[in-house]
Design a protein around this motif. Structure first.
Motif, PDB file in Angstrom:
ATOM      1  N   LEU A  95       0.704  -1.024  -0.057  1.00 44.85           N
ATOM      2  CA  LEU A  95      -0.015   0.078   0.088  1.00 44.85           C
ATOM      3  C   LEU A  95       0.666   1.247   0.001  1.00 44.85           C
ATOM      4  O   LEU A  95       0.338   2.417  -0.167  1.00 44.85           O
ATOM      5  CB  LEU A  95      -0.892  -0.018   1.249  1.00 44.85           C
ATOM      6  N   GLY A  96       2.124   1.126   0.250  1.00 45.85           N
ATOM      7  CA  GLY A  96       3.023   2.453   0.258  1.00 45.85           C
ATOM      8  C   GLY A  96       2.920   3.009   1.247  1.00 45.85           C
ATOM      9  O   GLY A  96       2.116   2.813   2.519  1.00 45.85           O
ATOM     10  N   ASP A  97       4.004   4.127   1.648  1.00 42.97           N
ATOM     11  CA  ASP A  97       3.789   4.972   2.824  1.00 42.97           C
ATOM     12  C   ASP A  97       3.973   4.245   4.219  1.00 42.97           C
ATOM     13  O   ASP A  97       3.303   4.554   5.199  1.00 42.97           O
ATOM     14  CB  ASP A  97       2.445   5.714   2.787  1.00 42.97           C
ATOM     15  N   VAL A  98       4.627   3.249   4.191  1.00 41.75           N
ATOM     16  CA  VAL A  98       4.902   2.426   5.333  1.00 41.75           C
ATOM     17  C   VAL A  98       5.458   3.354   6.813  1.00 41.75           C
ATOM     18  O   VAL A  98       4.900   3.154   7.689  1.00 41.75           O
ATOM     19  CB  VAL A  98       5.903   1.148   5.157  1.00 41.75           C
ATOM     20  N   VAL A  99       6.705   3.644   6.488  1.00 39.85           N
ATOM     21  CA  VAL A  99       7.400   4.330   7.642  1.00 39.85           C
ATOM     22  C   VAL A  99       6.428   5.556   7.878  1.00 39.85           C
ATOM     23  O   VAL A  99       6.235   6.040   8.943  1.00 39.85           O
ATOM     24  CB  VAL A  99       8.778   4.807   6.990  1.00 39.85           C
ATOM     25  N   GLU A 100       5.837   6.226   6.867  1.00 44.82           N
ATOM     26  CA  GLU A 100       5.106   7.320   7.040  1.00 44.82           C
ATOM     27  C   GLU A 100       4.081   7.364   8.140  1.00 44.82           C
ATOM     28  O   GLU A 100       3.352   7.921   8.892  1.00 44.82           O
ATOM     29  CB  GLU A 100       4.457   8.088   5.695  1.00 44.82           C
ATOM     30  N   SER A 101       3.108   6.028   7.844  1.00 44.90           N
ATOM     31  CA  SER A 101       2.192   5.523   8.291  1.00 44.90           C
ATOM     32  C   SER A 101       2.610   5.251  10.121  1.00 44.90           C
ATOM     33  O   SER A 101       1.835   5.610  10.990  1.00 44.90           O
ATOM     34  CB  SER A 101       1.492   4.316   7.941  1.00 44.90           C
ATOM     35  N   TYR A 102       3.682   4.629  10.210  1.00 47.83           N
ATOM     36  CA  TYR A 102       4.085   4.409  11.478  1.00 47.83           C
ATOM     37  C   TYR A 102       4.521   5.803  12.379  1.00 47.83           C
ATOM     38  O   TYR A 102       4.024   5.917  13.318  1.00 47.83           O
ATOM     39  CB  TYR A 102       5.303   3.610  11.575  1.00 47.83           C
ATOM     40  N   GLN A 103       4.886   6.663  11.512  1.00 47.13           N
ATOM     41  CA  GLN A 103       5.171   8.205  11.829  1.00 47.13           C
ATOM     42  C   GLN A 103       3.777   8.829  12.311  1.00 47.13           C
ATOM     43  O   GLN A 103       3.812   9.497  13.488  1.00 47.13           O
ATOM     44  CB  GLN A 103       5.612   8.921  10.920  1.00 47.13           C
TER      45      GLN A 103
END
Ligand code: C5P
Length: 237
Positions: free
Chosen positions: A219-227
């Motif tokens: 789905l993308g934006d993995v690290v951004e979502s954790y952030q």
């Protein structure tokens, strides 16, 4: 700085080192990310730092609420000091909403909200694909005692109460998660980690996944979502 001595284990996302104190280990969070028992792998820049700080925040919250954990303190951006545990080879999963392997295994509809949280044990064995096991397997093979089984269930449900509340307060749903335990001087302590790598978190408004499902499902934006999750919880990165 704490000196890293012998590397004692290199997991899929963390490495463990001995320190000059034989009862303490250094846990190093790497950017490596894996799914499907290690079949899908990628390094996601910045994930190690986020997970280390995320885990520290959760472990400290649990500790303040009388859940004994192996976490001692943050050392570096991506390193934490922990107590050395003799880990039980089982994973404890609690689910509040049906999704993931449960739906595949039982052919049940995604999104069913349970009246009471559902508890499952899995054997930690990548080659076997971490099979589902029951209490009886654990005692029969000597992976743990009856007392330890009861303790793991009791603590894991208590963690669920504490964390569901914590996430709910900031508009997030704790869907499910995995925790692991280990022995230290006769007591059972929460070990390993609690990060978005090992749980499912949905945004209450949008239903969007903000956890490792973003990686599993491309789905993308993995690290951004954790952030986003860390920011909502007030974790300083
Ligand atoms: O895949 P499954 O639906 O059984 O996962 C349940 C929960 O446990 C998810 O939050 C998943 O991230 C976590 N889990 C994990 N490590 C595993 C298996 C599951 O962190 N080896």
């Amino acid at each position: 700085m704490i000196e890293k001595l012998k590397l004692i284990s290199e997991g899929k996302a963390k490495s463990l080192y001995e320190t000059s104190n034989s009862s303490e280990l250094l846990m190093v969070y790497r950017d490596d990310t894996s799914a499907f028992d290690g079949k899908k792998k990628e390094a996601l820049k910045g994930k190690g730092i986020i997970n280390n700080k995320f885990n520290a925040f959760i472990m400290e919250h649990l500790s303040k609420n009388n859940v004994e954990t192996h976490f001692i303190k943050l050392i570096e951006d991506n390193e934490s000091l922990v107590r050395r545990l003799d880990m039980l080879p089982v994973e404890c999963v609690v689910r509040n909403i049906a999704t993931g392997s449960l739906c595949r295994r039982l052919g049940v509809e995604e999104g069913i909200k349970f009246k009471e949280p559902l508890f499952e044990f899995f054997l930690k064995d990548d080659d076997l694909g971490d099979p589902l096991i029951n209490d009886n397997h654990i005692t029969a093979f000597g992976w743990g005692t009856e007392e330890e089984i009861e303790k793991m269930k009791e603590i894991t449900f208590r963690i669920n109460d504490l964390l569901c509340k914590l996430f709910e307060e900031v508009g997030l749903i704790l869907v499910d998660y995995k925790v692991e335990y280990g022995r230290s001087s006769g007591s059972l302590l929460l070990g390993d980690e609690f990060t978005p790598d090992g749980c499912r978190i949905w945004d209450v408004e949008t239903g969007e996944s903000l956890d490792k499902d973003r990686f599993r499902k491309d789905l993308g934006d993995v690290v951004e979502s954790y952030q986003i999750v860390a920011h909502k919880l007030g974790i300083t990165l």
